[in-house]
Design an enzyme around this catalytic site. Structure first.
Site, PDB file in Angstrom:
ATOM      1  N   HIS A 187       0.826  -1.191   0.000  1.00 43.32           N
ATOM      2  CA  HIS A 187       0.000   0.000   0.000  1.00 43.32           C
ATOM      3  C   HIS A 187       0.870   1.254   0.000  1.00 43.32           C
ATOM      4  O   HIS A 187       2.095   1.191   0.154  1.00 43.32           O
ATOM      5  CB  HIS A 187      -0.908  -0.006   1.230  1.00 43.32           C
ATOM      6  CG  HIS A 187      -1.992  -1.040   1.175  1.00 43.32           C
ATOM      7  ND1 HIS A 187      -2.939  -1.178   2.161  1.00 43.32           N
ATOM      8  CD2 HIS A 187      -2.280  -1.995   0.243  1.00 43.32           C
ATOM      9  CE1 HIS A 187      -3.764  -2.158   1.847  1.00 43.32           C
ATOM     10  NE2 HIS A 187      -3.380  -2.681   0.698  1.00 43.32           N
ATOM     11  N   GLU A 237       0.957   3.845   2.170  1.00 41.83           N
ATOM     12  CA  GLU A 237       1.502   4.331   3.443  1.00 41.83           C
ATOM     13  C   GLU A 237       2.817   3.656   3.832  1.00 41.83           C
ATOM     14  O   GLU A 237       3.781   4.363   4.184  1.00 41.83           O
ATOM     15  CB  GLU A 237       0.460   4.156   4.563  1.00 41.83           C
ATOM     16  CG  GLU A 237      -0.812   4.967   4.353  1.00 41.83           C
ATOM     17  CD  GLU A 237      -1.908   4.177   3.664  1.00 41.83           C
ATOM     18  OE1 GLU A 237      -3.087   4.370   4.001  1.00 41.83           O
ATOM     19  OE2 GLU A 237      -1.578   3.359   2.764  1.00 41.83           O
ATOM     20  N   CYS A 274      -6.204   1.685   5.860  1.00 42.55           N
ATOM     21  CA  CYS A 274      -6.931   0.446   6.135  1.00 42.55           C
ATOM     22  C   CYS A 274      -6.741   0.025   7.595  1.00 42.55           C
ATOM     23  O   CYS A 274      -5.739   0.350   8.234  1.00 42.55           O
ATOM     24  CB  CYS A 274      -6.494  -0.664   5.190  1.00 42.55           C
ATOM     25  SG  CYS A 274      -4.774  -1.180   5.361  1.00 42.55           S
ATOM     26  N   CYS A 290      -2.560  -0.463   7.613  1.00 42.73           N
ATOM     27  CA  CYS A 290      -1.746   0.735   7.421  1.00 42.73           C
ATOM     28  C   CYS A 290      -1.915   1.713   8.576  1.00 42.73           C
ATOM     29  O   CYS A 290      -0.981   2.459   8.906  1.00 42.73           O
ATOM     30  CB  CYS A 290      -2.117   1.407   6.099  1.00 42.73           C
ATOM     31  SG  CYS A 290      -1.628   0.450   4.641  1.00 42.73           S
ATOM     32  N   ALA A 320     -19.100   3.873 -39.307  1.00 47.05           N
ATOM     33  CA  ALA A 320     -18.627   3.111 -40.472  1.00 47.05           C
ATOM     34  C   ALA A 320     -19.512   3.454 -41.652  1.00 47.05           C
ATOM     35  O   ALA A 320     -20.627   3.969 -41.497  1.00 47.05           O
ATOM     36  CB  ALA A 320     -18.671   1.608 -40.194  1.00 47.05           C
ATOM     37  N   SER A 377     -14.429   1.295 -41.536  1.00 49.33           N
ATOM     38  CA  SER A 377     -14.353   2.217 -40.403  1.00 49.33           C
ATOM     39  C   SER A 377     -12.940   2.687 -40.101  1.00 49.33           C
ATOM     40  O   SER A 377     -12.756   3.540 -39.232  1.00 49.33           O
ATOM     41  CB  SER A 377     -14.924   1.542 -39.153  1.00 49.33           C
ATOM     42  OG  SER A 377     -14.171   0.383 -38.815  1.00 49.33           O
ATOM     43  N   LEU A 387      -7.117  -4.837 -28.430  1.00 55.05           N
ATOM     44  CA  LEU A 387      -7.569  -4.185 -27.199  1.00 55.05           C
ATOM     45  C   LEU A 387      -6.434  -3.966 -26.202  1.00 55.05           C
ATOM     46  O   LEU A 387      -6.667  -3.884 -24.996  1.00 55.05           O
ATOM     47  CB  LEU A 387      -8.702  -4.974 -26.531  1.00 55.05           C
ATOM     48  CG  LEU A 387      -9.945  -5.230 -27.383  1.00 55.05           C
ATOM     49  CD1 LEU A 387     -10.985  -6.013 -26.584  1.00 55.05           C
ATOM     50  CD2 LEU A 387     -10.538  -3.934 -27.904  1.00 55.05           C
ATOM     51  N   GLU A 429     -15.463   0.089 -25.526  1.00 54.28           N
ATOM     52  CA  GLU A 429     -15.251   0.639 -26.862  1.00 54.28           C
ATOM     53  C   GLU A 429     -16.248   0.084 -27.881  1.00 54.28           C
ATOM     54  O   GLU A 429     -15.958   0.014 -29.065  1.00 54.28           O
ATOM     55  CB  GLU A 429     -13.809   0.372 -27.301  1.00 54.28           C
ATOM     56  CG  GLU A 429     -12.786   1.022 -26.387  1.00 54.28           C
ATOM     57  CD  GLU A 429     -11.395   1.055 -26.977  1.00 54.28           C
ATOM     58  OE1 GLU A 429     -11.251   1.346 -28.183  1.00 54.28           O
ATOM     59  OE2 GLU A 429     -10.434   0.784 -26.227  1.00 54.28           O
ATOM     60  N   GLY A 439     -19.465  -2.607 -29.376  1.00 50.15           N
ATOM     61  CA  GLY A 439     -20.117  -1.862 -30.451  1.00 50.15           C
ATOM     62  C   GLY A 439     -21.432  -1.199 -30.057  1.00 50.15           C
ATOM     63  O   GLY A 439     -21.784  -1.064 -28.876  1.00 50.15           O
TER      64      GLY A 439
END
Length: 373
Positions: free
Chosen positions: A52, A54, A77, A86, A164, A170, A206, A297, A299
């Site tokens: 973490h 901290e 936490c 933490c 497109a 496209s 992707l 993204e 369709g």
């Protein structure tokens, strides 16, 4: 609110942003330890969520942390996981004061971190820059409070809203600068998501490209029947970059085994009244798996279903200076709206040119939904 507190909390928030997209299911927290106007230690949540922020900042500060002030963008936490709390680490380091940006609503914390600090003799101030901290941690907050990650929907279209031509061409409507900006946006999210139609039509990877050696976001495809080409770029890279496919209970077991055989993970999702995958069930599944932010993204059909289900938190649009005409393919599928009042509305937050295109960013128009708590 003291000006110094604002200054150092802003730094803590900027440090936390470095972990965006890399630390799920944990929040991307930033911490800075200061004494007499001098920074003694800085830290942010490491990739994978550990360590973490901290303890990293405390390690840098060492013995100089005694009597110092720690600025933390989210309440420390208070529970044991793979690492100790933490809040206890800050007490052991003998810091004099902790300033928090926002309380943590996780049931394992939810004020417990503040209580531990005060019980240990540490003064606690906050929230400081609460609105900014809430925005910075909104994906984590959404997963804890709503059970799902935040969703950003990206649309890139011609001036007249087409993605497109009538024949499906496209590439490329927007220019290279816009595409580079999209890769940077992918990098800041836990996952990139598309529907099966986009996966079949575009054969996308992707992944984040052109930004050097960076951690890759998870890739998610919604495909009710798992009827995706198994010689696709996604299939060929499934062992190198994680790929999750959300499918229906009726998906062919042989196709499921085939996809899992190339390295993908298949998760079963409920279907809705129309027989398609239920978009809320899909996001709830991703939330249970720990995701805090998803970048969708397309369709068009998937985008329309997410909007109709009121699951879109942010809209990102890239508009090109070209027109395609009514015969072109629209950016969104049918939503069945009969009344303008039923249309989802968003509030403009930013607009700027990106190369030869225009980027416009929108967020939920209802401010109360942004607060989450």
């Amino acid at each position: 609110m003291a000006l110094d507190d604002v200054r150092w909390m802003r730094l803590a928030l900027s440090l936390g942003a470095r972990g965006a997209g890399r630390v799920w299911p944990n929040p991307a927290v930033g911490c800075v330890i200061v004494r007499h106007g001098r920074v003694l230690g800085r830290g942010w949540t490491a990739p994978g969520g550990r360590p973490h922020a901290e303890p990293q900042a405390l390690k840098q500060a060492g013995d100089a942390a005694v009597g110092a002030t720690a600025y933390v963008s989210l309440e420390p936490c208070a529970h044991w996981g793979r690492t100790p709390p933490c809040a206890d680490a800050l007490v052991r380091a003998s810091v004099a004061r902790v300033v928090i940006g926002l309380g943590d609503p996780d049931s394992r914390v939810d004020g417990g971190g503040i209580d531990r600090l005060r019980a240990g003799g540490v003064a606690v101030t906050g929230p400081v820059l609460e609105a900014e901290a809430r925005r910075a941690h909104r994906g984590f907050l959404s997963r804890i409070l709503k059970g799902r990650p935040t969703l950003t929907l990206k649309l890139a279209s011609s001036f007249d809203g087409r993605i497109a031509t009538a024949t499906g061409q496209s590439q490329w409507i927007t220019g290279p600068q816009a595409r580079r900006a999209v890769h940077a946006m992918r990098l800041r999210h836990d996952a990139v998501m598309v529907g099966a139609g986009t996966a079949r039509a575009d054969d996308p990877m992707l992944t984040v490209r052109g930004l050097g050696a960076v951690p890759q976001p998870l890739r998610v495809v919604l495909s009710r029947h798992l009827d995706l080409p198994r010689d696709s770029a996604l299939a060929r890279s499934a062992r190198a970059v994680p790929l999750w496919i959300l499918c229906g209970a009726g998906a062919d077991p042989d196709l499921r085994a085939a996809w899992e055989g190339v390295g993908a993970r298949c998760l079963t999702v409920e279907t809705g009244p129309g027989g398609q995958l239920d978009p809320k069930a899909a996001l709830d599944t991703l939330g249970r798996e720990g995701l805090t932010s998803v970048f969708c993204e397309g369709g068009g059909a998937l985008a329309a279903s997410l909007l109709a289900a009121d699951l879109v938190d942010d809209l990102v649009g890239f508009t090109a200076g070209m027109v395609i005409g009514a015969e072109g393919q629209p950016g969104l599928g049918a939503m069945g709206l009969a009344d303008l009042e039923e249309a989802p509305r968003f509030r403009l937050t930013a607009t700027r040119p990106v190369g030869s295109d225009v980027l416009h960013e929108w967020t939920r128009a209802d401010e109360s939904t942004l607060r989450l708590i």
